[in-house]
Design a protein around this motif. Sequence first.
Motif, PDB file in Angstrom:
ATOM      1  N   ASP A  99      45.469  35.496  27.545  1.00  0.00           N
ATOM      2  CA  ASP A  99      44.165  34.835  27.691  1.00  0.00           C
ATOM      3  C   ASP A  99      43.632  34.290  26.374  1.00  0.00           C
ATOM      4  OD1 ASP A  99      43.895  37.408  26.697  1.00  0.00           O
ATOM      5  OD2 ASP A  99      41.900  37.713  27.562  1.00  0.00           O
ATOM      6  N   VAL A 100      44.361  34.495  25.280  1.00  0.00           N
ATOM      7  CA  VAL A 100      43.912  34.007  23.968  1.00  0.00           C
ATOM      8  C   VAL A 100      44.593  32.673  23.680  1.00  0.00           C
ATOM      9  CG1 VAL A 100      43.831  34.494  21.496  1.00  0.00           C
ATOM     10  CG2 VAL A 100      43.520  36.351  23.153  1.00  0.00           C
ATOM     11  N   PRO A 101      43.808  31.617  23.419  1.00  0.00           N
ATOM     12  CA  PRO A 101      44.407  30.292  23.201  1.00  0.00           C
ATOM     13  C   PRO A 101      45.127  30.192  21.863  1.00  0.00           C
ATOM     14  CG  PRO A 101      42.052  30.216  22.760  1.00  0.00           C
ATOM     15  CD  PRO A 101      42.335  31.595  23.304  1.00  0.00           C
ATOM     16  N   THR A 102      46.012  29.207  21.769  1.00  0.00           N
ATOM     17  CA  THR A 102      46.639  28.897  20.484  1.00  0.00           C
ATOM     18  C   THR A 102      45.705  27.992  19.683  1.00  0.00           C
ATOM     19  OG1 THR A 102      47.735  26.873  21.241  1.00  0.00           O
ATOM     20  CG2 THR A 102      48.922  28.959  21.579  1.00  0.00           C
ATOM     21  N   VAL A 103      45.895  27.974  18.372  1.00  0.00           N
ATOM     22  CA  VAL A 103      45.121  27.064  17.517  1.00  0.00           C
ATOM     23  C   VAL A 103      45.392  25.611  17.931  1.00  0.00           C
ATOM     24  CG1 VAL A 103      44.844  26.224  15.136  1.00  0.00           C
ATOM     25  CG2 VAL A 103      45.013  28.681  15.583  1.00  0.00           C
ATOM     26  N   ALA A 104      46.650  25.323  18.276  1.00  0.00           N
ATOM     27  CA  ALA A 104      47.006  23.961  18.699  1.00  0.00           C
ATOM     28  C   ALA A 104      46.241  23.554  19.950  1.00  0.00           C
ATOM     29  CB  ALA A 104      48.508  23.867  18.929  1.00  0.00           C
ATOM     30  N   GLU A 105      46.102  24.479  20.899  1.00  0.00           N
ATOM     31  CA  GLU A 105      45.352  24.177  22.127  1.00  0.00           C
ATOM     32  C   GLU A 105      43.896  23.829  21.835  1.00  0.00           C
ATOM     33  OE1 GLU A 105      45.753  26.882  25.614  1.00  0.00           O
ATOM     34  OE2 GLU A 105      47.228  27.894  24.348  1.00  0.00           O
ATOM     35  N   LEU A 106      43.378  24.374  20.749  1.00  0.00           N
ATOM     36  CA  LEU A 106      41.963  24.190  20.415  1.00  0.00           C
ATOM     37  C   LEU A 106      41.718  22.913  19.609  1.00  0.00           C
ATOM     38  CD1 LEU A 106      41.075  27.906  19.630  1.00  0.00           C
ATOM     39  CD2 LEU A 106      40.579  26.617  21.706  1.00  0.00           C
ATOM     40  N   PHE A 142      49.995  22.872  15.243  1.00  0.00           N
ATOM     41  CA  PHE A 142      49.784  24.063  14.407  1.00  0.00           C
ATOM     42  C   PHE A 142      50.718  25.160  14.899  1.00  0.00           C
ATOM     43  CE2 PHE A 142      47.902  27.630  12.340  1.00  0.00           C
ATOM     44  CZ  PHE A 142      47.174  27.119  11.261  1.00  0.00           C
ATOM     45  N   ASP A 143      51.526  25.692  14.012  1.00  0.00           N
ATOM     46  CA  ASP A 143      52.523  26.699  14.420  1.00  0.00           C
ATOM     47  C   ASP A 143      52.894  27.573  13.231  1.00  0.00           C
ATOM     48  OD1 ASP A 143      54.498  28.204  15.604  1.00  0.00           O
ATOM     49  OD2 ASP A 143      55.971  26.594  15.697  1.00  0.00           O
ATOM     50  N   VAL A 144      52.324  28.760  13.175  1.00  0.00           N
ATOM     51  CA  VAL A 144      52.671  29.745  12.142  1.00  0.00           C
ATOM     52  C   VAL A 144      52.922  31.080  12.838  1.00  0.00           C
ATOM     53  CG1 VAL A 144      51.970  30.948  10.045  1.00  0.00           C
ATOM     54  CG2 VAL A 144      51.210  28.587  10.436  1.00  0.00           C
ATOM     55  N   SER A 145      54.103  31.603  12.660  1.00  0.00           N
ATOM     56  CA  SER A 145      54.416  32.933  13.196  1.00  0.00           C
ATOM     57  C   SER A 145      55.202  33.674  12.116  1.00  0.00           C
ATOM     58  CB  SER A 145      55.235  32.837  14.490  1.00  0.00           C
ATOM     59  OG  SER A 145      56.426  32.100  14.266  1.00  0.00           O
ATOM     60  N   ALA A 147      42.083  33.257  18.359  1.00  0.00           N
ATOM     61  CA  ALA A 147      43.209  32.344  18.585  1.00  0.00           C
ATOM     62  C   ALA A 147      44.473  32.952  17.988  1.00  0.00           C
ATOM     63  CB  ALA A 147      42.939  30.988  17.939  1.00  0.00           C
ATOM     64  N   VAL A 148      45.613  32.545  18.525  1.00  0.00           N
ATOM     65  CA  VAL A 148      46.900  32.863  17.909  1.00  0.00           C
ATOM     66  C   VAL A 148      47.438  31.583  17.283  1.00  0.00           C
ATOM     67  CG1 VAL A 148      47.469  34.813  19.398  1.00  0.00           C
ATOM     68  CG2 VAL A 148      48.168  32.520  20.086  1.00  0.00           C
ATOM     69  N   THR A 149      48.242  31.746  16.243  1.00  0.00           N
ATOM     70  CA  THR A 149      48.667  30.581  15.460  1.00  0.00           C
ATOM     71  C   THR A 149      50.050  30.066  15.825  1.00  0.00           C
ATOM     72  OG1 THR A 149      49.629  31.957  13.727  1.00  0.00           O
ATOM     73  CG2 THR A 149      47.286  31.399  13.508  1.00  0.00           C
ATOM     74  N   SER A 150      50.696  30.695  16.795  1.00  0.00           N
ATOM     75  CA  SER A 150      52.033  30.267  17.206  1.00  0.00           C
ATOM     76  C   SER A 150      51.952  29.041  18.111  1.00  0.00           C
ATOM     77  CB  SER A 150      52.744  31.405  17.934  1.00  0.00           C
ATOM     78  OG  SER A 150      51.897  31.962  18.910  1.00  0.00           O
ATOM     79  N   ALA A 171      69.751  42.861  10.402  1.00  0.00           N
ATOM     80  CA  ALA A 171      69.365  42.760  11.816  1.00  0.00           C
ATOM     81  C   ALA A 171      67.944  42.228  11.942  1.00  0.00           C
ATOM     82  CB  ALA A 171      69.474  44.118  12.506  1.00  0.00           C
ATOM     83  N   HIS A 172      67.775  41.205  12.738  1.00  0.00           N
ATOM     84  CA  HIS A 172      66.444  40.707  13.092  1.00  0.00           C
ATOM     85  C   HIS A 172      65.842  41.704  14.081  1.00  0.00           C
ATOM     86  CE1 HIS A 172      63.459  38.193  15.188  1.00  0.00           C
ATOM     87  NE2 HIS A 172      63.489  37.381  14.148  1.00  0.00           N
ATOM     88  N   VAL A 173      64.603  42.115  13.849  1.00  0.00           N
ATOM     89  CA  VAL A 173      63.982  43.130  14.704  1.00  0.00           C
ATOM     90  C   VAL A 173      62.990  42.521  15.690  1.00  0.00           C
ATOM     91  CG1 VAL A 173      62.471  45.171  14.709  1.00  0.00           C
ATOM     92  CG2 VAL A 173      64.352  45.011  13.070  1.00  0.00           C
ATOM     93  N   ALA A 174      62.072  41.686  15.209  1.00  0.00           N
ATOM     94  CA  ALA A 174      61.040  41.159  16.099  1.00  0.00           C
ATOM     95  C   ALA A 174      60.384  39.935  15.477  1.00  0.00           C
ATOM     96  CB  ALA A 174      59.976  42.223  16.371  1.00  0.00           C
ATOM     97  N   PHE A 175      59.735  39.153  16.318  1.00  0.00           N
ATOM     98  CA  PHE A 175      58.880  38.076  15.826  1.00  0.00           C
ATOM     99  C   PHE A 175      57.530  38.207  16.504  1.00  0.00           C
ATOM    100  CE2 PHE A 175      60.777  36.316  19.635  1.00  0.00           C
ATOM    101  CZ  PHE A 175      59.757  35.590  20.222  1.00  0.00           C
ATOM    102  N   THR A 176      56.504  37.639  15.868  1.00  0.00           N
ATOM    103  CA  THR A 176      55.153  37.790  16.389  1.00  0.00           C
ATOM    104  C   THR A 176      54.278  36.641  15.929  1.00  0.00           C
ATOM    105  OG1 THR A 176      53.161  39.183  16.354  1.00  0.00           O
ATOM    106  CG2 THR A 176      54.543  39.245  14.412  1.00  0.00           C
ATOM    107  N   PRO A 177      53.320  36.245  16.761  1.00  0.00           N
ATOM    108  CA  PRO A 177      52.328  35.286  16.294  1.00  0.00           C
ATOM    109  C   PRO A 177      51.411  35.936  15.260  1.00  0.00           C
ATOM    110  CG  PRO A 177      52.254  35.531  18.695  1.00  0.00           C
ATOM    111  CD  PRO A 177      53.097  36.635  18.150  1.00  0.00           C
ATOM    112  N   VAL A 178      50.675  35.097  14.563  1.00  0.00           N
ATOM    113  CA  VAL A 178      49.574  35.545  13.725  1.00  0.00           C
ATOM    114  C   VAL A 178      48.311  35.325  14.549  1.00  0.00           C
ATOM    115  CG1 VAL A 178      48.306  35.074  11.585  1.00  0.00           C
ATOM    116  CG2 VAL A 178      50.811  35.010  11.607  1.00  0.00           C
TER     117      VAL A 178
END
Length: 320
Positions: free
Chosen positions: A231-238, A243-246, A219-222, A116-123
């Motif tokens: 309110d926290v930007p993604t690395v890609a936005e910056l 850039f996409d790592v979760s 920043a979040v990496t997703s 069972a997949h439980v959850a996903f999350t950004p780094v």
Amino acid sequence: MLRKLFSFLLMACALTAAQAQTYPAKPIRMIIPFPPGGGTDILSRLVANKLTEVSKWTVIPDNRGGAGGTIGIAEAARAAPTGYEMVMGQKDNMVVAPWLYKNLSYDPTRDLVAVAHVAFTPVVIVTAVNSRFKTLADVVAAAKAAPDQITYGSPGNGTTIHLAGEIFNTAAGIKLRHIPYKGSNPAMMDVLAGNVDLMVSSLPSAMGQIKAGKLRALAVTSARRSTSLTDVPTVAELGYKDFDVSTWYGLFMPAGTPKEIVATVSAEVNKLLAMPDIKAAINAQGAETQNMTSEQFSTLLKTDYQKWKGIVQASGATIE
């Protein structure tokens, strides 16, 4: 001879069906492959406690941390396939570590079955609230001025989180020094104390300290912003395009576990994940639930397994 073989097969099928109907007849051990206090531990105990409360099963969490979660996964892979051993795996130790470690004792696609997949999350990239780094741009500027002097902690070598830091090094053209720990909690203590400059962390591991105002999320990496930290930007936005790592979390059992038992556990866990209180509890940790059948989760495992082979090889990272 054929009649005896047919009778034996009928008896085996009947025994398996009876097993599934009476399952579970004793406590189930849930291996948590990281020390207490980190994101994996928090999510695992949420699921274990809810299964015990709602399904009336006895699910016993058992922390077996070390080596980026690979020690606990290896223990689950070696366990008897009776349905009474399962493990909370992550993308880290299920699809990244196999390509990093030269002598890993398990193959996740062969030795374990997705339940069972439980959850996903950004780094998330964090620093202490009193740190000199106010933005990700501050980190990049400092790292360019002093290569290999700015440090970042992670829950261990071979984790998705470790690789997120290395991939960012490449994307930004800098050299941050990686400091591996035996889990998120000791890394968190050191970044709060100022012993390391930054921490790259799963959001569930860092969320409590972010909410308490002790950590600053840079920043979040997703690919998209977290619904828990809008309110926290993604690395890609910056400025670091694509850039996409979760990471994800999910339950696995040893290969060979009866399909009926896998289906039973999968259905119970998915039933819990649809409950408003468990969804809210997981969301409060910065993660998001995502229901999947065991077959869908198995497909995700195999797809990510092949995808991260290329990412790891391109990074040049290895662990003896």
